[in-house]
Design a protein around this motif. Structure first.
Motif, short mmCIF file in Angstrom:
data_model
loop_
_atom_site.label_atom_id
_atom_site.label_comp_id
_atom_site.label_asym_id
_atom_site.label_seq_id
_atom_site.Cartn_x
_atom_site.Cartn_y
_atom_site.Cartn_z
N LEU A 91 13.30 29.55 5.44
CA LEU A 91 12.41 29.13 4.36
C LEU A 91 12.91 27.85 3.70
N ALA A 92 14.23 27.77 3.46
CA ALA A 92 14.81 26.56 2.86
C ALA A 92 14.58 25.35 3.75
N PHE A 93 14.79 25.50 5.06
CA PHE A 93 14.60 24.37 5.97
C PHE A 93 13.13 24.00 6.12
N VAL A 94 12.23 24.98 6.08
CA VAL A 94 10.80 24.67 6.12
C VAL A 94 10.43 23.84 4.91
N ARG A 95 10.97 24.18 3.74
CA ARG A 95 10.71 23.41 2.53
C ARG A 95 11.29 22.00 2.65
N ILE A 96 12.50 21.85 3.18
CA ILE A 96 13.15 20.55 3.30
C ILE A 96 12.35 19.62 4.22
N PHE A 97 11.86 20.13 5.34
CA PHE A 97 11.17 19.31 6.32
C PHE A 97 9.66 19.23 6.11
N SER A 98 9.16 19.84 5.05
CA SER A 98 7.73 19.86 4.78
C SER A 98 7.21 18.48 4.41
N ARG A 99 5.98 18.20 4.82
CA ARG A 99 5.32 16.95 4.44
C ARG A 99 4.33 17.17 3.29
N ASN A 100 4.17 18.41 2.86
CA ASN A 100 3.27 18.73 1.75
C ASN A 100 4.07 18.61 0.45
N LEU A 101 4.22 17.37 -0.01
CA LEU A 101 5.09 17.08 -1.15
C LEU A 101 4.62 17.75 -2.43
N GLU A 102 3.33 17.71 -2.70
CA GLU A 102 2.81 18.26 -3.95
C GLU A 102 3.03 19.77 -4.04
N ALA A 103 2.82 20.49 -2.95
CA ALA A 103 3.03 21.94 -2.97
C ALA A 103 4.50 22.27 -3.21
N ARG A 104 5.41 21.53 -2.58
CA ARG A 104 6.85 21.77 -2.78
C ARG A 104 7.26 21.44 -4.21
N ARG A 105 6.69 20.38 -4.79
CA ARG A 105 7.00 20.05 -6.19
C ARG A 105 6.54 21.16 -7.13
N LYS A 106 5.36 21.70 -6.86
CA LYS A 106 4.84 22.79 -7.71
C LYS A 106 5.72 24.03 -7.59
N GLU A 107 6.16 24.35 -6.36
CA GLU A 107 7.05 25.50 -6.17
C GLU A 107 8.35 25.31 -6.93
N ASN A 108 8.92 24.11 -6.83
CA ASN A 108 10.19 23.85 -7.51
C ASN A 108 10.00 23.89 -9.03
N GLN A 109 8.89 23.36 -9.53
CA GLN A 109 8.64 23.39 -10.97
C GLN A 109 8.46 24.82 -11.46
N ALA A 110 7.77 25.64 -10.69
CA ALA A 110 7.60 27.05 -11.06
C ALA A 110 8.96 27.75 -11.10
N PHE A 111 9.82 27.44 -10.14
CA PHE A 111 11.17 28.02 -10.12
C PHE A 111 11.96 27.58 -11.35
N THR A 133 10.84 26.58 -14.22
CA THR A 133 10.26 27.21 -15.41
C THR A 133 10.71 28.67 -15.52
N ALA A 134 10.78 29.35 -14.38
CA ALA A 134 11.18 30.77 -14.39
C ALA A 134 12.63 30.95 -14.79
N VAL A 135 13.50 30.02 -14.41
CA VAL A 135 14.93 30.18 -14.72
C VAL A 135 15.32 29.50 -16.03
N ALA A 136 14.40 28.80 -16.67
CA ALA A 136 14.74 28.08 -17.91
C ALA A 136 15.08 29.02 -19.05
N LYS A 137 14.28 30.06 -19.25
CA LYS A 137 14.50 30.96 -20.38
C LYS A 137 15.80 31.76 -20.23
N PRO A 138 16.06 32.39 -19.07
CA PRO A 138 17.35 33.06 -18.92
C PRO A 138 18.53 32.09 -19.02
#
Length: 137
Positions: free
Chosen positions: A57-77, A79-84
């Motif tokens: 999964l990590a390598f699929v994300r690294i080699f992905s050409r769908n930049l906007e989807a990966r940015r959204k996934e990272n931003q959601a991550f 946001t989820a870890v910001a409060k803890p």
């Protein structure tokens, strides 16, 4: 030898052009994968399968050409870890300052704030609601 390394570096740069690359979520996936693969020695081989899935999964994300989807996934991550993360940093600060500061709660709004330790009875103003209250520290 330097010419060969320059060719390899150029080839990698050309291959990665237009691909997402690494980010915080990818780093966490790789680290968890490594931890699971180490734990698989003691707790069962099924953890190796989980580790491989996370690594893929990590390598699929690294080699992905769908930049906007990966940015959204990272931003959601993030946001989820910001409060803890904020809670852990606050608790660490309280632990580091435990000898010099007493942490008290406002009786009106229940906000927590610090007062100097060992000063006896203090009248303090809450930084959140502005109410005055007395605390023994």
């Amino acid at each position: 030898m330097q010419g060969f390394l320059d060719k390899v570096r150029g080839g990698v740069q050309k291959f990665m052009s237009g691909r997402y690359g690494g980010d915080q979520l990818g780093t966490v996936l790789v680290v968890i994968s490594l931890i699971f693969s180490i734990l698989a020695n003691w707790f069962g081989r099924w953890l190796t399968i989980v580790a491989l899935i996370l690594l893929i999964l990590a390598f699929v994300r690294i080699f992905s050409r769908n930049l906007e989807a990966r940015r959204k996934e990272n931003q959601a991550f993030l946001t989820a870890v910001a409060k803890p993360g904020k809670w852990f940093r606050r608790e660490r600060t309280k632990f580091v300052n435990r000898k010099t500061k007493a942490y008290v709660r406002c009786p009106h709004c229940h906000a927590e704030f610090a007062l100097p330790k060992g000063k006896g009875r203090l009248r303090a103003t809450c930084p959140k609601c502005g109410e005055k209250s007395e605390h023994t520290v």
